[in-house]
Design an enzyme around this catalytic site. Structure first.
Site, PDB file in Angstrom:
ATOM      1  N   GLN A 174       0.824  -1.210   0.000  1.00  0.00           N
ATOM      2  CA  GLN A 174       0.000   0.000   0.000  1.00  0.00           C
ATOM      3  C   GLN A 174       0.862   1.264   0.000  1.00  0.00           C
ATOM      4  O   GLN A 174       2.017   1.251   0.418  1.00  0.00           O
ATOM      5  CB  GLN A 174      -0.929  -0.009   1.210  1.00  0.00           C
ATOM      6  CG  GLN A 174      -0.190  -0.227   2.506  1.00  0.00           C
ATOM      7  CD  GLN A 174      -1.085  -0.487   3.709  1.00  0.00           C
ATOM      8  OE1 GLN A 174      -0.650  -1.085   4.668  1.00  0.00           O
ATOM      9  NE2 GLN A 174      -2.300  -0.010   3.688  1.00  0.00           N
ATOM     10  N   GLU A 210      -8.156   5.501   6.346  1.00  0.00           N
ATOM     11  CA  GLU A 210      -7.987   4.647   7.527  1.00  0.00           C
ATOM     12  C   GLU A 210      -7.720   5.435   8.798  1.00  0.00           C
ATOM     13  O   GLU A 210      -7.036   6.462   8.781  1.00  0.00           O
ATOM     14  CB  GLU A 210      -6.805   3.683   7.291  1.00  0.00           C
ATOM     15  CG  GLU A 210      -6.526   2.763   8.483  1.00  0.00           C
ATOM     16  CD  GLU A 210      -5.489   1.683   8.205  1.00  0.00           C
ATOM     17  OE1 GLU A 210      -5.101   1.516   7.029  1.00  0.00           O
ATOM     18  OE2 GLU A 210      -5.069   1.025   9.167  1.00  0.00           O
TER      19      GLU A 210
END
Ligand SMILES: *[C@@H]1O[C@H](CO)[C@@H](O)[C@H](O)[C@H]1NC(C)=O
Ligand SMILES: *[C@@H]1O[C@H](CO)[C@@H](O)[C@H](O)[C@H]1NC(C)=O
Ligand SMILES: *[C@@H]1O[C@H](CO)[C@@H](O)[C@H](O)[C@H]1NC(C)=O
Ligand SMILES: *[C@@H]1O[C@H](CO)[C@@H](O)[C@H](O)[C@H]1NC(C)=O
Ligand SMILES: *[C@@H]1O[C@H](CO)[C@@H](O)[C@H](O)[C@H]1NC(C)=O
Length: 277
Positions: free
Chosen positions: A128, A212
């Protein structure tokens, strides 16, 4: 291929690195921000739905069919999942938002916006890259980073952002154990990238566009009101070489203490995540 534009970018990048004071100050700011703590994005931590019945949303990406909504303690966004190794490259573009402290709260609050492979249906490793977004009173900071979970993330030192910049984030799994993370300031074309080798195995079964509540020193950070992150040009290229949008993705909304803090939706080539807490 070697173009004049690319040559200019290399010159600019070289020039930027040649100014020690600007590089030192970014490194020093990163060190102050990190304060000896590791920062880490984690796999999706599903939580029970705060609603009695299953929730669905119109999935604009699939022209009026419905998308399933799931709830998470740390993720918000959209996840495409396949039953076997399928995804190679995930990309998205977004405008860097100006975060706020949530109403009624003060002090440091953060969120991270990123694209990645795995960590939802397959949680052993995640490839990521993205930005973390932090507000503390009038102080607002952004840092770009890359991560191959379970290792914590590493900050990129060659690029900075401010609210309103357009950023392109992209990861490519060149194999199950190697890959590349790239962050680009779309307006300048300046980019930084990191190449991974010899990492824990990916499954290549999830592709995601996420905001997130990440962890600092092993604890979830207080979650910022990030406003809205709209990933445009949100695409995934499969191992078979086909490029698709987020059609058919499961939407994920972030829930803290039974309160839904985000609303995710998809379009043909977009994933939008809004703070609604
Ligand atoms: C979307 O739905 C409309 C109305 O049913 C239809 O006319 C159109 O062809 C559909 N588009 C796609 C891409 O499936
Ligand atoms: C992987 O699964 C998809 C359906 O999810 C299927 O179409 C494809 O044939 C499978 N590929 C392999 C290599 O098993
Ligand atoms: C947030 O800002 C306040 C006021 O400037 C400062 O005292 C505090 O240390 C900051 N908190 C963090 C975690 O940086
Ligand atoms: C990104 O590019 C834009 C357009 O050139 C520029 O205004 C902005 O300052 C860049 N971002 C940073 C933090 O350098
Ligand atoms: C949930 O509420 C408890 C008690 O008020 C608080 O300590 C905790 O930090 C909250 N959790 C989250 C994730 O906000």
């Amino acid at each position: 291929m070697f173009s004049a534009a690319l040559f200019c970018q290399i010159l600019l990048a070289t020039a930027a690195f040649a100014i020690p004071s600007s590089k030192d100050s970014l490194a020093a700011r990163i060190a102050r921000r990190n304060a000896g703590l590791t920062h880490q994005s984690h796999p999706n931590q599903l939580v029970e739905s705060p609603f009695p019945a299953e929730v669905t949303e119109v999935d604009a990406a699939t022209n009026g069919t419905t998308a399933k909504v799931s709830y998470s303690g740390n993720w918000a966004g959209a996840v495409l999942s396949a039953k076997n190794a399928t995804y190679k490259t995930v990309t998205g573009t977004f405008v860097v938002p100006h975060p706020k402290e949530p109403s009624g709260a003060t002090g440091r609050h953060s969120a991270a916006a990123w694209v990645g492979i795995d960590g939802a249906s397959c949680g052993k490793a995640i490839l990521q890259t993205g930005l973390d977004i932090t507000v503390n009173g009038s102080d607002v900071n952004y840092y770009a980073w890359y991560e191959w979970f379970p290792a914590p993330w590493t900050d990129f030192t060659g690029i900075t952002f401010k609210a309103g910049d357009t950023v392109i984030v992209s990861v490519t799994a060149t194999s199950k154990t190697s890959g590349k993370a790239t962050v680009t300031n779309k307006s300048t074309g300046k980019s930084v990238s990191h190449t991974f080798t010899g990492q824990p195995d990916l499954c290549e079964e999830d592709a995601e566009w996420i905001v997130e509540d990440f962890s600092s020193g092993g604890k979830l950070v207080p979650f910022a009101d990030f406003g809205k992150v709209e990933f445009t040009d949100a695409t995934v290229t499969t191992l078979a070489g086909k490029t698709v949008g987020p059609a058919g993705a499961t939407l994920v909304d972030l829930v803290h203490n039974k309160t839904v803090l985000t609303k995710a939706s998809t379009g043909a080539r977009s994933v939008t995540v809004s703070y609604v807490g």
